[in-house]
Design a protein around this motif. Structure first.
Motif, PDB file in Angstrom:
ATOM      1  N   PRO A 265       0.832  -1.207   0.000  1.00 56.91           N
ATOM      2  CA  PRO A 265       0.000   0.000   0.000  1.00 56.91           C
ATOM      3  C   PRO A 265       0.866   1.256   0.000  1.00 56.91           C
ATOM      4  O   PRO A 265       1.919   1.300   0.642  1.00 56.91           O
ATOM      5  N   LEU A 266       0.417   2.256  -0.748  1.00 57.28           N
ATOM      6  CA  LEU A 266       1.119   3.535  -0.775  1.00 57.28           C
ATOM      7  C   LEU A 266       0.990   4.249   0.568  1.00 57.28           C
ATOM      8  O   LEU A 266       1.917   4.881   1.059  1.00 57.28           O
ATOM      9  N   LYS A 267      -0.194   4.103   1.168  1.00 56.66           N
ATOM     10  CA  LYS A 267      -0.481   4.790   2.430  1.00 56.66           C
ATOM     11  C   LYS A 267      -1.588   4.042   3.155  1.00 56.66           C
ATOM     12  O   LYS A 267      -2.471   3.467   2.538  1.00 56.66           O
ATOM     13  N   HIS A 268      -1.539   4.068   4.483  1.00 54.05           N
ATOM     14  CA  HIS A 268      -2.645   3.511   5.266  1.00 54.05           C
ATOM     15  C   HIS A 268      -3.242   4.608   6.145  1.00 54.05           C
ATOM     16  O   HIS A 268      -2.564   5.569   6.534  1.00 54.05           O
ATOM     17  N   ILE A 269      -4.531   4.449   6.442  1.00 54.48           N
ATOM     18  CA  ILE A 269      -5.249   5.390   7.301  1.00 54.48           C
ATOM     19  C   ILE A 269      -5.948   4.577   8.382  1.00 54.48           C
ATOM     20  O   ILE A 269      -6.779   3.719   8.068  1.00 54.48           O
ATOM     21  N   HIS A 270      -5.613   4.803   9.624  1.00 54.31           N
ATOM     22  CA  HIS A 270      -6.221   4.087  10.749  1.00 54.31           C
ATOM     23  C   HIS A 270      -7.145   5.054  11.479  1.00 54.31           C
ATOM     24  O   HIS A 270      -6.707   6.068  12.011  1.00 54.31           O
ATOM     25  N   ILE A 271      -8.440   4.743  11.491  1.00 58.16           N
ATOM     26  CA  ILE A 271      -9.446   5.635  12.063  1.00 58.16           C
ATOM     27  C   ILE A 271     -10.100   4.965  13.264  1.00 58.16           C
ATOM     28  O   ILE A 271     -10.514   3.808  13.192  1.00 58.16           O
ATOM     29  N   SER A 272     -10.191   5.696  14.364  1.00 56.83           N
ATOM     30  CA  SER A 272     -10.932   5.228  15.543  1.00 56.83           C
ATOM     31  C   SER A 272     -11.845   6.359  15.991  1.00 56.83           C
ATOM     32  O   SER A 272     -11.366   7.425  16.386  1.00 56.83           O
ATOM     33  N   VAL A 273     -13.135   6.142  15.896  1.00 57.54           N
ATOM     34  CA  VAL A 273     -14.113   7.176  16.242  1.00 57.54           C
ATOM     35  C   VAL A 273     -14.999   6.658  17.369  1.00 57.54           C
ATOM     36  O   VAL A 273     -15.553   5.561  17.275  1.00 57.54           O
ATOM     37  N   ASP A 274     -15.121   7.454  18.423  1.00 58.41           N
ATOM     38  CA  ASP A 274     -15.966   7.071  19.554  1.00 58.41           C
ATOM     39  C   ASP A 274     -16.820   8.278  19.926  1.00 58.41           C
ATOM     40  O   ASP A 274     -16.586   8.948  20.915  1.00 58.41           O
ATOM     41  N   GLY A 275     -17.800   8.552  19.078  1.00 54.92           N
ATOM     42  CA  GLY A 275     -18.665   9.700  19.303  1.00 54.92           C
ATOM     43  C   GLY A 275     -20.111   9.316  19.140  1.00 54.92           C
ATOM     44  O   GLY A 275     -20.569   8.318  19.700  1.00 54.92           O
ATOM     45  N   ALA A 276     -20.843  10.108  18.364  1.00 48.60           N
ATOM     46  CA  ALA A 276     -22.253   9.814  18.104  1.00 48.60           C
ATOM     47  C   ALA A 276     -22.398   8.440  17.460  1.00 48.60           C
ATOM     48  O   ALA A 276     -23.362   7.719  17.692  1.00 48.60           O
ATOM     49  N   ILE A 277     -21.410   8.087  16.649  1.00 45.87           N
ATOM     50  CA  ILE A 277     -21.357   6.730  16.095  1.00 45.87           C
ATOM     51  C   ILE A 277     -19.946   6.205  16.318  1.00 45.87           C
ATOM     52  O   ILE A 277     -18.968   6.922  16.148  1.00 45.87           O
ATOM     53  N   ARG A 278     -19.842   4.954  16.736  1.00 48.21           N
ATOM     54  CA  ARG A 278     -18.551   4.359  17.063  1.00 48.21           C
ATOM     55  C   ARG A 278     -18.134   3.394  15.967  1.00 48.21           C
ATOM     56  O   ARG A 278     -18.891   2.505  15.594  1.00 48.21           O
ATOM     57  N   TYR A 279     -16.916   3.601  15.474  1.00 50.43           N
ATOM     58  CA  TYR A 279     -16.408   2.664  14.486  1.00 50.43           C
ATOM     59  C   TYR A 279     -14.887   2.762  14.403  1.00 50.43           C
ATOM     60  O   TYR A 279     -14.277   3.758  14.797  1.00 50.43           O
ATOM     61  N   ASN A 280     -14.296   1.692  13.927  1.00 47.01           N
ATOM     62  CA  ASN A 280     -12.868   1.639  13.616  1.00 47.01           C
ATOM     63  C   ASN A 280     -12.733   1.316  12.138  1.00 47.01           C
ATOM     64  O   ASN A 280     -13.552   0.584  11.578  1.00 47.01           O
ATOM     65  N   ILE A 282      -9.587   0.711   8.915  1.00 46.16           N
ATOM     66  CA  ILE A 282      -8.237   0.772   8.347  1.00 46.16           C
ATOM     67  C   ILE A 282      -8.406   0.833   6.836  1.00 46.16           C
ATOM     68  O   ILE A 282      -8.995  -0.065   6.225  1.00 46.16           O
ATOM     69  N   LEU A 283      -7.921   1.910   6.256  1.00 43.81           N
ATOM     70  CA  LEU A 283      -8.061   2.144   4.823  1.00 43.81           C
ATOM     71  C   LEU A 283      -6.679   2.153   4.179  1.00 43.81           C
ATOM     72  O   LEU A 283      -5.702   2.585   4.789  1.00 43.81           O
ATOM     73  N   TYR A 284      -6.638   1.703   2.933  1.00 44.51           N
ATOM     74  CA  TYR A 284      -5.372   1.677   2.205  1.00 44.51           C
ATOM     75  C   TYR A 284      -5.522   2.366   0.862  1.00 44.51           C
ATOM     76  O   TYR A 284      -6.504   2.153   0.141  1.00 44.51           O
ATOM     77  N   ILE A 285      -4.529   3.185   0.527  1.00 44.78           N
ATOM     78  CA  ILE A 285      -4.421   3.735  -0.822  1.00 44.78           C
ATOM     79  C   ILE A 285      -3.382   2.874  -1.541  1.00 44.78           C
ATOM     80  O   ILE A 285      -2.208   2.863  -1.162  1.00 44.78           O
ATOM     81  N   PRO A 286      -3.790   2.106  -2.554  1.00 40.68           N
ATOM     82  CA  PRO A 286      -2.849   1.184  -3.212  1.00 40.68           C
ATOM     83  C   PRO A 286      -1.768   1.940  -3.989  1.00 40.68           C
ATOM     84  O   PRO A 286      -1.924   3.106  -4.346  1.00 40.68           O
ATOM     85  N   GLU A 287      -0.695   1.226  -4.241  1.00 41.87           N
ATOM     86  CA  GLU A 287       0.398   1.802  -5.024  1.00 41.87           C
ATOM     87  C   GLU A 287       0.145   1.636  -6.514  1.00 41.87           C
ATOM     88  O   GLU A 287       0.387   2.537  -7.311  1.00 41.87           O
ATOM     89  N   ASN A 288      -0.378   0.460  -6.889  1.00 40.52           N
ATOM     90  CA  ASN A 288      -0.601   0.140  -8.301  1.00 40.52           C
ATOM     91  C   ASN A 288      -2.081  -0.029  -8.590  1.00 40.52           C
ATOM     92  O   ASN A 288      -2.854  -0.458  -7.731  1.00 40.52           O
ATOM     93  N   ILE A 289      -2.446   0.256  -9.809  1.00 39.36           N
ATOM     94  CA  ILE A 289      -3.841   0.115 -10.223  1.00 39.36           C
ATOM     95  C   ILE A 289      -4.141  -1.366 -10.484  1.00 39.36           C
ATOM     96  O   ILE A 289      -3.349  -2.053 -11.131  1.00 39.36           O
ATOM     97  N   PRO A 290      -5.242  -1.910  -9.959  1.00 40.79           N
ATOM     98  CA  PRO A 290      -5.586  -3.316 -10.231  1.00 40.79           C
ATOM     99  C   PRO A 290      -5.778  -3.548 -11.726  1.00 40.79           C
ATOM    100  O   PRO A 290      -6.258  -2.661 -12.445  1.00 40.79           O
ATOM    101  N   PHE A 291      -5.417  -4.718 -12.192  1.00 37.36           N
ATOM    102  CA  PHE A 291      -5.484  -5.004 -13.629  1.00 37.36           C
ATOM    103  C   PHE A 291      -6.900  -4.889 -14.174  1.00 37.36           C
ATOM    104  O   PHE A 291      -7.112  -4.587 -15.351  1.00 37.36           O
ATOM    105  N   ASP A 292      -7.910  -5.143 -13.311  1.00 36.19           N
ATOM    106  CA  ASP A 292      -9.299  -5.130 -13.785  1.00 36.19           C
ATOM    107  C   ASP A 292     -10.043  -3.862 -13.358  1.00 36.19           C
ATOM    108  O   ASP A 292     -11.273  -3.831 -13.376  1.00 36.19           O
TER     109      ASP A 292
END
Length: 625
Positions: A265-280, A282-292
């Protein structure tokens, strides 16, 4: 022993569930394991308010056992168990949820939550089983009871013996049919695979007896099969760990483990939210474009979990199309799930999560532009076209959100630049953001239309993607500066230059009218050029459709033969113009020949096809004779 009937609506629902609600039969195991996890959670909740109870998490587990000889699959838990009344209420009426009622009565604490709706998910067992029995002993009870059913015909509840508190569910797996292989739900490797896929992050151990091939003690090459009890699930998901305790390698390993891509992955994003809505997340921005990526087979979306249980492999609603390249997962405790857990209600919580994720992705991309410029340029080469499609799609409704992420090749910088960088260095007298279109940067470099704009010292953006000009037409302006093609009829230069051009146009009106008639509606007009410096001729356009748009639209299936309103521009300061004037006075046939040659030259410069190549070569020969 009396067989009790399901209520009519429950019977219809059971028929529907067995035959159609669940897309994949393997889901049944996820549902039963989720219910087992809920049963253990209930003891935890009771221990919070009951001083006589202690909750030692190490004492609680779920066990999956396959008996291939007798075609039995057994799921055992050490949870709270069910009384006779619980069995009657929760399993006698489909969709009456003991877990749901318990959840409403208890406050959430320490990340524990009741996932399932026992009376719904439990019945998915009948997709793979002819008979289901449930033996359960409730916490605080001396009695145990057995619930049995063969499906829609009804069920029985009878007293039985059970030593420990908890529940044991036994499925009599169906025989194979022409369409279905039910044997797989008795195979060790297949059960492990389903558990890892859907229930890997349930917080209690899911155990199985696993056959391992091991070297016999004291032997060098003599192996034996040994059965060992193993914990199949990992229990603690990476997204619930403290970010400070995780390394880049941990995130890359998770990316690889989940098969989000074969690249890093080119970059990762780790999110932890504990507010009105709670969720975790982990998002990735890929380095290469998928073939399809640009095929119909490509599915966008993030994995969606509810409290650690996989609900959807690809939740498309969590990502806008323009960020469809993002990979990863979201785990929330607050999502509303409908009857099958596969189809998510379009509720407020989901939309809030999607909105927040969208902001996070954009923020991260802007940060990469600012702090890791080379990395962003690599990303943009792979996925920039998708961002441009995002600007153009939905009638430009996302253009303001995406405009700062766009990059184009610059005539001055000789590299990709942002619109903000372009505008920040515009001279005071420059009115427009100028751009040129073509198949490549090298082709655009040679375009005659760029000469005057470049001579003024103005920067030109090069558009080489098919979508570029369509996106910019939708964007219209950036920071109050309109976009202007170097091939536009009006470049927005000083009035005195326009006056000089108008005078030259009038002086040569008869010549240009003759040339226009020769071209016979191939061009809208023939005019004096105010943009050419060294080239004799070029094409410009007048109207909404540019020459580049004409090429793109006509290359599409079922094209309507779109035509741009072309203007043939003549450089009156080029030596060729003197030849045209001389032919106009002395030899109209020669002027006709020259006019056709110049027009075809202009077409070739633009990358447009010549209507009659044979005639063109004959005309060249006439000039040479």
């Amino acid at each position: 022993m009396e067989t009790k009937q399901f209520k009519a609506e429950s019977k219809r629902l059971l028929d529907m569930m067995i035959n159609s609600i669940y897309t994949h039969r393997e889901i049944f195991l996820r549902e039963l394991l989720s219910n087992a996890s809920d049963a253990i959670d209930k003891i935890y909740y009771k221990a919070l308010t009951d001083d006589t109870l202690t909750f030692n998490q190490d004492s609680y587990y779920i066990k999956v056992t396959a008996d291939k000889d007798n075609r039995l699959l057994i799921i055992t838990d050490t949870g709270i168990g069910m009384t006779k009344e619980d069995l009657e209420n929760n399993l006698g009426t489909i969709a009456k949820s003991g877990s749901l009622a318990f959840k409403k009565e208890n406050e959430l604490k320490d990340g524990y939550d009741i996932i399932g709706q026992f009376g719904v998910g439990f019945y998915s067992a009948f997709m793979v089983a002819d008979e289901v029995s449930v033996i359960s002993k409730a916490l605080g009870s001396d009695e145990a009871f057995k619930w049995e059913s063969k499906g829609a015909d009804g069920y029985t509840i009878t007293p039985c013996e059970k030593d420990s508190v908890g529940t044991e569910i036994t499925l009599k797996i169906k025989e194979n049919s022409e369409d279905e292989n039910y044997d797989e739900y008795l195979e060790e490797y297949r059960l492990k695979s389903i558990i890892k896929k859907y229930s890997d992050f349930i917080r209690y151990p899911i155990k199985m007896d696993v056959t391992e091939r091991k070297l016999k003690e004291g032997s060098e090459n003599d192996f034996e099969e040994v059965v060992e009890e193993q914990t199949i699930n990992s229990m603690v998901p990476i997204w619930r760990k403290n970010k400070k305790d995780l390394t880049t390698e941990d995130y890359e390993h998770f990316y690889s483990e989940k098969r989000y891509g074969f690249d890093k992955p080119l970059k990762h994003i780790h999110i932890s939210v504990d507010g009105a809505i709670r969720y975790n997340a982990i998002l990735y921005i890929p380095e290469n474009i998928p073939f399809d990526y640009y095929t119909q087979e490509y599915e966008k979306g993030l994995e969606l979990y509810s409290n650690g249980v996989l609900i959807m492999n690809k939740c498309a609603d969590l990502l806008p199309d323009y960020f469809s390249f993002v990979k990863g997962m979201v785990d929330s405790e607050d999502l509303s799930l409908n009857i099958s857990r596969e189809m998510l209600q379009h509720d407020r919580q989901l939309k809030l999560i999607a909105k927040n994720i969208n902001k996070k992705i954009k923020s991260e991309l802007l940060s990469i532009i600012k702090n890791e410029r080379e990395k962003y340029e690599e990303f943009f080469k792979a996925f920039g076209r998708q961002l441009k499609y995002g600007v153009y799609s939905d009638y430009g409704s996302h253009k303001e959100e995406l405009q700062d992420l766009l990059m184009f090749y610059s005539s001055k910088e000789k590299k990709l630049v942002t619109l903000d960088e372009y505008v920040s260095r515009m001279p005071e007298d420059q009115k427009y953001i100028y751009y040129a279109t073509g198949e490549s940067n090298e082709r655009i470099d040679k375009l005659p239309q760029t000469e005057l704009v470049a001579d003024k010292g103005y920067e030109i953006l090069y558009f080489t993607d098919e979508i570029d000009e369509f996106a910019i037409r939708m964007l219209m302006s950036y920071k109050e500066k309109e976009f202007k093609s170097v091939s536009s009829g009006d470049l927005g230069f000083e009035a005195d230059e326009n006056q000089d051009t108008a005078a030259e146009q009038q002086d040569n009106k008869e010549l240009f009218d003759f040339m226009k008639n020769v071209l016979n509606n191939k061009v809208k007009d023939v005019k004096v050029s105010k943009r050419l410096k060294t080239h004799p001729v070029c094409l410009s356009t007048d109207g909404a459709v540019s020459i580049e748009m004409e090429k793109i639209l006509n290359a599409m299936p079922n094209s309507q033969n779109v035509k741009a309103d072309k203007i043939l521009e003549i450089n009156v300061h080029h030596e060729v113009f003197a030849t045209l004037k001389d032919a106009f006075e002395k030899d109209k046939d020669k002027l006709t020949l020259y006019t056709n040659l110049l027009y075809n030259q202009a077409l070739l410069i633009e990358g447009l096809p010549i209507e009659d190549p044979v005639e063109f070569t004959n005309q060249l020969c006439k000039v040479m004779v």
